[in-house]
Each structure stands twice: as structure tokens, then as C-alpha cells.
Design a protein around this motif. Structure first.
Motif, mmCIF file in Angstrom:
data_model
loop_
_atom_site.group_PDB
_atom_site.id
_atom_site.type_symbol
_atom_site.label_atom_id
_atom_site.label_comp_id
_atom_site.label_asym_id
_atom_site.label_seq_id
_atom_site.Cartn_x
_atom_site.Cartn_y
_atom_site.Cartn_z
ATOM 1 N N ILE A 21 31.011 40.730 46.554
ATOM 2 C CA ILE A 21 32.075 40.077 47.312
ATOM 3 C C ILE A 21 31.535 38.720 47.732
ATOM 4 C CG2 ILE A 21 33.560 40.174 49.346
ATOM 5 C CD1 ILE A 21 33.209 43.262 49.230
ATOM 6 N N THR A 22 32.187 37.662 47.280
ATOM 7 C CA THR A 22 31.690 36.325 47.576
ATOM 8 C C THR A 22 31.921 35.950 49.037
ATOM 9 O OG1 THR A 22 33.767 35.235 46.992
ATOM 10 C CG2 THR A 22 32.140 35.479 45.232
ATOM 11 N N SER A 23 31.066 35.097 49.510
ATOM 12 C CA SER A 23 31.289 34.449 50.795
ATOM 13 C C SER A 23 31.406 32.957 50.498
ATOM 14 C CB SER A 23 30.144 34.720 51.771
ATOM 15 O OG SER A 23 28.959 34.121 51.318
ATOM 16 N N LYS A 24 31.979 32.223 51.390
ATOM 17 C CA LYS A 24 32.206 30.801 51.147
ATOM 18 C C LYS A 24 30.901 30.074 50.826
ATOM 19 C CE LYS A 24 34.732 26.884 52.976
ATOM 20 N NZ LYS A 24 35.581 26.387 54.062
ATOM 21 N N ALA A 27 29.505 31.535 46.987
ATOM 22 C CA ALA A 27 30.437 31.930 45.929
ATOM 23 C C ALA A 27 29.972 31.462 44.551
ATOM 24 C CB ALA A 27 31.840 31.419 46.235
ATOM 25 N N ALA A 28 29.526 30.233 44.435
ATOM 26 C CA ALA A 28 29.082 29.715 43.131
ATOM 27 C C ALA A 28 27.875 30.501 42.618
ATOM 28 C CB ALA A 28 28.764 28.234 43.229
ATOM 29 N N HIS A 29 26.981 30.872 43.508
ATOM 30 C CA HIS A 29 25.796 31.656 43.138
ATOM 31 C C HIS A 29 26.214 33.017 42.575
ATOM 32 C CE1 HIS A 29 21.615 32.953 43.349
ATOM 33 N NE2 HIS A 29 22.016 34.039 43.982
ATOM 34 N N ASP A 30 27.196 33.662 43.224
ATOM 35 C CA ASP A 30 27.673 34.966 42.766
ATOM 36 C C ASP A 30 28.362 34.851 41.411
ATOM 37 O OD1 ASP A 30 26.752 36.060 45.124
ATOM 38 O OD2 ASP A 30 28.710 35.983 46.102
ATOM 39 N N TYR A 46 30.200 44.410 35.993
ATOM 40 C CA TYR A 46 30.030 43.561 37.178
ATOM 41 C C TYR A 46 31.422 43.213 37.685
ATOM 42 C CZ TYR A 46 28.597 39.457 39.987
ATOM 43 O OH TYR A 46 28.377 38.554 41.004
ATOM 44 N N LEU A 47 31.738 43.634 38.891
ATOM 45 C CA LEU A 47 33.040 43.376 39.492
ATOM 46 C C LEU A 47 32.866 42.322 40.566
ATOM 47 C CD1 LEU A 47 36.035 44.335 39.586
ATOM 48 C CD2 LEU A 47 35.341 45.855 41.436
ATOM 49 N N LEU A 48 33.515 41.183 40.369
ATOM 50 C CA LEU A 48 33.403 40.070 41.307
ATOM 51 C C LEU A 48 34.705 39.943 42.087
ATOM 52 C CD1 LEU A 48 31.696 37.668 42.324
ATOM 53 C CD2 LEU A 48 32.809 36.287 40.561
ATOM 54 N N ILE A 49 34.612 40.152 43.384
ATOM 55 C CA ILE A 49 35.747 40.000 44.289
ATOM 56 C C ILE A 49 35.569 38.646 44.952
ATOM 57 C CG2 ILE A 49 36.953 40.952 46.292
ATOM 58 C CD1 ILE A 49 35.672 43.699 45.450
ATOM 59 N N ASP A 50 36.386 37.689 44.530
ATOM 60 C CA ASP A 50 36.159 36.286 44.877
ATOM 61 C C ASP A 50 37.317 35.698 45.679
ATOM 62 O OD1 ASP A 50 35.383 33.650 45.007
ATOM 63 O OD2 ASP A 50 35.021 33.435 42.857
ATOM 64 N N GLY A 51 37.189 35.764 46.981
ATOM 65 C CA GLY A 51 38.193 35.188 47.868
ATOM 66 C C GLY A 51 38.150 33.675 47.929
#
Length: 100
Positions: A21-24, A27-30, A46-51
Motif C-alpha cells: 500500500i503506497t504512501s505519498k 509511492a514511486a519507490h513501491d 505483487y498487488l500494488l494498492i496505489d492511492g
């Protein structure tokens, strides 16, 4: 490498699925470095949850790792359903995912 509950290291390839789950602030690193690292380790999914995705909040399922690159298996916006293949074999309802 990942750590188990006891703090011991285990190979990342032992995981069937990694969920991020990305954080602000990272996010780019994830999206890039972590995805490449998990693919290189041989993690099948790999499941990316990108807010914080530039086009709006998204959820992306990556799979079929080759070296340090994944193939996109499924992608959608928050609120859409994402299909997780076997060994999970289920649809993930993202309707409850909060936007930023």
C-alpha cells in the motif's frame, strides 16, 4: 528477504503474494524499486494498492516475473473488482478502499 513473526529472515520467494500500500512519500519507490526487487526474487504475485497514482487511485496485480520485471495481470480503479488467480482464486472487492 522478509521477516517472519519471530524476526527471522525468510526468502521473499517463499511468499505467494506481496501486497503493498503506497504512501505519498514512497509511492514511486513501491511502483518501481520494490516491484523490481520482488520480481527478481521470484515472488509470483505483487498487488500494488496505489492511492497516489497520477491518474487517480488504482490497484494493480502483477505476475509472471521475468528477471526484475512483472507483467500486469489486472488493473482497476478503487471500487472495481480485481481477480486474484490460484492459489487464491478469488475476486477482491476494492469498494471499501478509501481514496487519499
Amino acid at each position: 528477504m522478509l521477516r517472519d513473526e519471530g524476526g527471522n529472515f525468510i526468502p521473499a520467494a517463499a511468499a505467494e503474494l506481496i501486497v503493498e500500500i503506497t504512501s505519498k512519500s514512497n509511492a514511486a519507490h513501491d511502483r518501481i524499486k520494490k516491484a523490481a526487487g520482488y520480481a527478481q526474487a521470484g515472488v509470483p504475485l505483487y498487488l500494488l494498492i496505489d492511492g497516489w497514482a497520477p491518474g487517480g487511485p488504482t490497484i494493480t496485480l502483477y505476475g509472471e516475473p521475468q528477471r526484475d520485471v512483472y507483467r500486469v495481470l489486472d488493473v482497476g480503479k478503487f471500487g472495481e473488482r480485481i481477480a486474484l488467480p490460484e492459489p487464491f482464486g478469488l475476486g477482491l472487492d476494492t469498494g471499501e478502499f478509501a481514496e487519499n
